[in-house]
Motif scaffolding. Structure first.
Motif, PDB file in Angstrom:
ATOM      1  N   ASP A 116       0.832  -1.203   0.000  1.00 40.22           N
ATOM      2  CA  ASP A 116       0.000   0.000   0.000  1.00 40.22           C
ATOM      3  C   ASP A 116       0.870   1.258   0.000  1.00 40.22           C
ATOM      4  N   HIS A 117       1.894   1.250   0.849  1.00 44.06           N
ATOM      5  CA  HIS A 117       2.770   2.412   0.957  1.00 44.06           C
ATOM      6  C   HIS A 117       3.536   2.656  -0.353  1.00 44.06           C
ATOM      7  N   LEU A 118       4.154   1.600  -0.876  1.00 38.27           N
ATOM      8  CA  LEU A 118       4.924   1.743  -2.121  1.00 38.27           C
ATOM      9  C   LEU A 118       4.047   2.228  -3.272  1.00 38.27           C
ATOM     10  N   ALA A 119       2.827   1.695  -3.322  1.00 39.07           N
ATOM     11  CA  ALA A 119       1.909   2.081  -4.402  1.00 39.07           C
ATOM     12  C   ALA A 119       1.628   3.581  -4.329  1.00 39.07           C
ATOM     13  N   ARG A 120       1.463   4.080  -3.118  1.00 38.95           N
ATOM     14  CA  ARG A 120       1.174   5.517  -2.966  1.00 38.95           C
ATOM     15  C   ARG A 120       2.412   6.377  -3.258  1.00 38.95           C
ATOM     16  N   VAL A 121       3.574   5.878  -2.878  1.00 42.18           N
ATOM     17  CA  VAL A 121       4.813   6.602  -3.193  1.00 42.18           C
ATOM     18  C   VAL A 121       4.970   6.698  -4.719  1.00 42.18           C
ATOM     19  N   LEU A 122       4.663   5.597  -5.380  1.00 39.42           N
ATOM     20  CA  LEU A 122       4.783   5.565  -6.838  1.00 39.42           C
ATOM     21  C   LEU A 122       3.879   6.590  -7.506  1.00 39.42           C
ATOM     22  N   SER A 123       2.673   6.664  -6.973  1.00 36.66           N
ATOM     23  CA  SER A 123       1.723   7.623  -7.496  1.00 36.66           C
ATOM     24  C   SER A 123       2.226   9.061  -7.269  1.00 36.66           C
ATOM     25  N   ASP A 124       2.810   9.309  -6.082  1.00 35.51           N
ATOM     26  CA  ASP A 124       3.382  10.624  -5.763  1.00 35.51           C
ATOM     27  C   ASP A 124       4.561  10.950  -6.693  1.00 35.51           C
ATOM     28  N   MET A 125       5.383   9.929  -6.955  1.00 39.55           N
ATOM     29  CA  MET A 125       6.549  10.153  -7.823  1.00 39.55           C
ATOM     30  C   MET A 125       6.112  10.652  -9.192  1.00 39.55           C
ATOM     31  N   ASP A 126       5.003  10.085  -9.668  1.00 35.16           N
ATOM     32  CA  ASP A 126       4.547  10.517 -10.984  1.00 35.16           C
ATOM     33  C   ASP A 126       4.029  11.959 -10.953  1.00 35.16           C
ATOM     34  N   LYS A 127       3.380  12.333  -9.836  1.00 30.84           N
ATOM     35  CA  LYS A 127       2.907  13.722  -9.710  1.00 30.84           C
ATOM     36  C   LYS A 127       4.116  14.669  -9.695  1.00 30.84           C
ATOM     37  N   LEU A 128       5.162  14.296  -8.968  1.00 27.68           N
ATOM     38  CA  LEU A 128       6.370  15.132  -8.911  1.00 27.68           C
ATOM     39  C   LEU A 128       7.048  15.219 -10.276  1.00 27.68           C
ATOM     40  N   TYR A 131       5.203  17.716 -12.166  1.00 31.04           N
ATOM     41  CA  TYR A 131       5.277  19.066 -11.611  1.00 31.04           C
ATOM     42  C   TYR A 131       6.647  19.709 -11.823  1.00 31.04           C
ATOM     43  N   ASN A 132       7.709  19.000 -11.376  1.00 30.47           N
ATOM     44  CA  ASN A 132       9.018  19.664 -11.448  1.00 30.47           C
ATOM     45  C   ASN A 132      10.125  18.762 -12.010  1.00 30.47           C
ATOM     46  N   ASP A 133       9.714  17.619 -12.569  1.00 31.57           N
ATOM     47  CA  ASP A 133      10.670  16.735 -13.229  1.00 31.57           C
ATOM     48  C   ASP A 133      11.726  16.167 -12.266  1.00 31.57           C
ATOM     49  N   ARG A 134      11.378  16.090 -10.971  1.00 28.89           N
ATOM     50  CA  ARG A 134      12.340  15.584  -9.990  1.00 28.89           C
ATOM     51  C   ARG A 134      12.412  14.051  -9.969  1.00 28.89           C
ATOM     52  N   CYS A 135      11.373  13.408 -10.482  1.00 32.87           N
ATOM     53  CA  CYS A 135      11.421  11.944 -10.581  1.00 32.87           C
ATOM     54  C   CYS A 135      11.332  11.584 -12.055  1.00 32.87           C
ATOM     55  N   SER A 136      12.141  10.641 -12.467  1.00 29.03           N
ATOM     56  CA  SER A 136      12.134  10.283 -13.887  1.00 29.03           C
ATOM     57  C   SER A 136      11.278   9.039 -14.120  1.00 29.03           C
ATOM     58  N   MET A 137      10.840   8.867 -15.344  1.00 31.41           N
ATOM     59  CA  MET A 137      10.095   7.670 -15.709  1.00 31.41           C
ATOM     60  C   MET A 137      10.956   6.426 -15.484  1.00 31.41           C
ATOM     61  N   ASN A 138      12.242   6.581 -15.661  1.00 31.31           N
ATOM     62  CA  ASN A 138      13.179   5.498 -15.402  1.00 31.31           C
ATOM     63  C   ASN A 138      13.060   5.004 -13.949  1.00 31.31           C
ATOM     64  N   GLN A 139      13.041   5.968 -13.001  1.00 24.62           N
ATOM     65  CA  GLN A 139      12.902   5.601 -11.580  1.00 24.62           C
ATOM     66  C   GLN A 139      11.522   4.995 -11.302  1.00 24.62           C
ATOM     67  N   ILE A 140      10.517   5.562 -11.946  1.00 24.17           N
ATOM     68  CA  ILE A 140       9.150   5.096 -11.703  1.00 24.17           C
ATOM     69  C   ILE A 140       8.973   3.654 -12.192  1.00 24.17           C
ATOM     70  N   MET A 141       9.460   3.362 -13.375  1.00 24.46           N
ATOM     71  CA  MET A 141       9.335   2.001 -13.910  1.00 24.46           C
ATOM     72  C   MET A 141      10.117   0.999 -13.056  1.00 24.46           C
ATOM     73  N   TYR A 142      11.248   1.444 -12.527  1.00 18.24           N
ATOM     74  CA  TYR A 142      12.035   0.578 -11.636  1.00 18.24           C
ATOM     75  C   TYR A 142      11.178   0.188 -10.419  1.00 18.24           C
ATOM     76  N   GLN A 143      10.456   1.175  -9.893  1.00 18.72           N
ATOM     77  CA  GLN A 143       9.606   0.912  -8.720  1.00 18.72           C
ATOM     78  C   GLN A 143       8.421  -0.008  -9.064  1.00 18.72           C
ATOM     79  N   TYR A 144       7.886   0.111 -10.278  1.00 12.91           N
ATOM     80  CA  TYR A 144       6.815  -0.807 -10.700  1.00 12.91           C
ATOM     81  C   TYR A 144       7.308  -2.250 -10.658  1.00 12.91           C
ATOM     82  N   LEU A 145       8.547  -2.440 -11.086  1.00 13.74           N
ATOM     83  CA  LEU A 145       9.105  -3.794 -11.091  1.00 13.74           C
ATOM     84  C   LEU A 145       9.460  -4.227  -9.672  1.00 13.74           C
ATOM     85  N   LEU A 146       9.928  -3.277  -8.870  1.00 10.83           N
ATOM     86  CA  LEU A 146      10.289  -3.585  -7.491  1.00 10.83           C
ATOM     87  C   LEU A 146       9.064  -3.992  -6.658  1.00 10.83           C
TER      88      LEU A 146
END
Ligand SMILES: [Zn+2]
Length: 306
Positions: A116-128, A131-146
């Motif tokens: 539950d926590h990771l899923a919400r962090v992932l969703s936040d990463m995409d919002k960031l 908004y300001n390009d602080r999280c990359s799609m590369n990092q986000i996809m890594y978390q989907y696999l993680l």
């Protein structure tokens, strides 16, 4: 589950991401919106599938990092439940109670909370990212696999059964009036899956051969873990779900309870070490189909949140 099994299941989740959504299921109360949502989810799934395929080279590392780099097995890969059936009159050891009769001891693993926590962090990463390009799609996809690691681990009966964790001599937090089975049996069963998976995953190009022992032959169980997206019967077994009431945590807890019930079938209460080998092939098929289905269920839930 072991390394190759995690890689294989994540790869199958990606493979079935689009076609599996054709089989999207709903709680009875949700039926009205079904057909419109299936079309929408499939459209989203198609994009997510393409994105994940783009990052396929990190599957091996990302799906295994929780057992390896993060090494949070004791805290978050399990959800050790017990009931009055295996440990009579032992309610006093319960830290939590689920569905009225499934108890969890203190330190009994927090797998649903981590998902539950990771899923919400992932969703936040995409919002960031937007908004300001602080999280990359590369990092986000890594978390989907993680996150796939934790979702898959929830399907392992031993991960949701307190009897897999005998108390040490000084441990006063676990009941003792029942039968535990050893950690050995846990490893033995996960190895049966790993041995069944490896030759299939190599044959399909999902993992690469790296060592001489990788020249392995399919086992009696290999047929049970095979899922191919062009096979009608296999597709029929992949049934992702629209998470009822949008409650991911509840969904994961219920899933762990289902795994606990499977553990009760696999390891008889009076003599758990005499495990039910005849039931195992059929149960393996169900567990693998459900793990692939639930990867799609949770991935698409996160993706749809954005
Ligand atoms: Zn694990």
């Amino acid at each position: 589950m072991k390394h190759n099994t995690h890689i294989y299941l994540a790869a199958k989740g990606i493979e079935f991401l689009y076609e599996g959504l054709d089989n999207l299921h709903y709680a009875a109360s949700d039926r009205k919106a079904a057909s419109a949502t299936i079309t929408k989810r499939r459209r989203e799934g198609k994009i997510l599938q393409r994105m994940l395929m783009h990052y396929e080279d990190v599957i091996s590392e990302a799906t295994w990092a929780p057992d390896d780099i993060l090494n949070d097995k004791a805290q978050y890969h399990t959800f050790k439940l017990y009931t009055e059936k295996e440990f009579p009159n032992s309610v006093r050891y319960a830290r939590e109670t689920h569905q009225g009769k499934y108890y969890r001891v203190a330190g009994g693993g927090g797998l649903p909370y981590k998902v539950d926590h990771l899923a919400r962090v992932l969703s936040d990463m995409d919002k960031l990212r937007k908004y300001n390009d602080r999280c990359s799609m590369n990092q986000i996809m890594y978390q989907y696999l993680l996150i796939s690691h934790y979702i898959v681990d929830a399907h392992v009966p031993m991960h949701c059964d307190l009897r897999d964790d005998p108390p040490s001599a000084t441990d006063t937090k676990k009941p003792r009036n029942g039968h535990y089975y050893s950690n050995e049996l846990h490893g033995e069963i996960e190895q049966l899956w790993e041995d069944a998976v490896k030759p299939v995953a190599i044959e399909e190009g999902i993992i690469k051969t790296k060592r001489k022992e990788d020249d392995s032959k399919p086992t009696d169980l290999s047929e049970q873990i095979q899922f191919n997206v062009i096979n009608d019967e296999h597709r029929g077994k992949i049934r992702p779900y629209v998470i009822p009431d949008n409650d991911l945590m509840r969904y994961m807890i219920d899933l762990c309870i289902q795994s606990k019930e499977r553990a009760l079938l696999l390891f008889p209460i009076a003599a758990p070490l005499k495990w039910n080998k005849s039931l195992f092939p059929k149960m393996t098929r169900e567990i693998f189909a459900q793990a692939i289905s639930n990867l799609i269920t949770v991935w698409i839930w996160i993706w749809g949140e954005q």
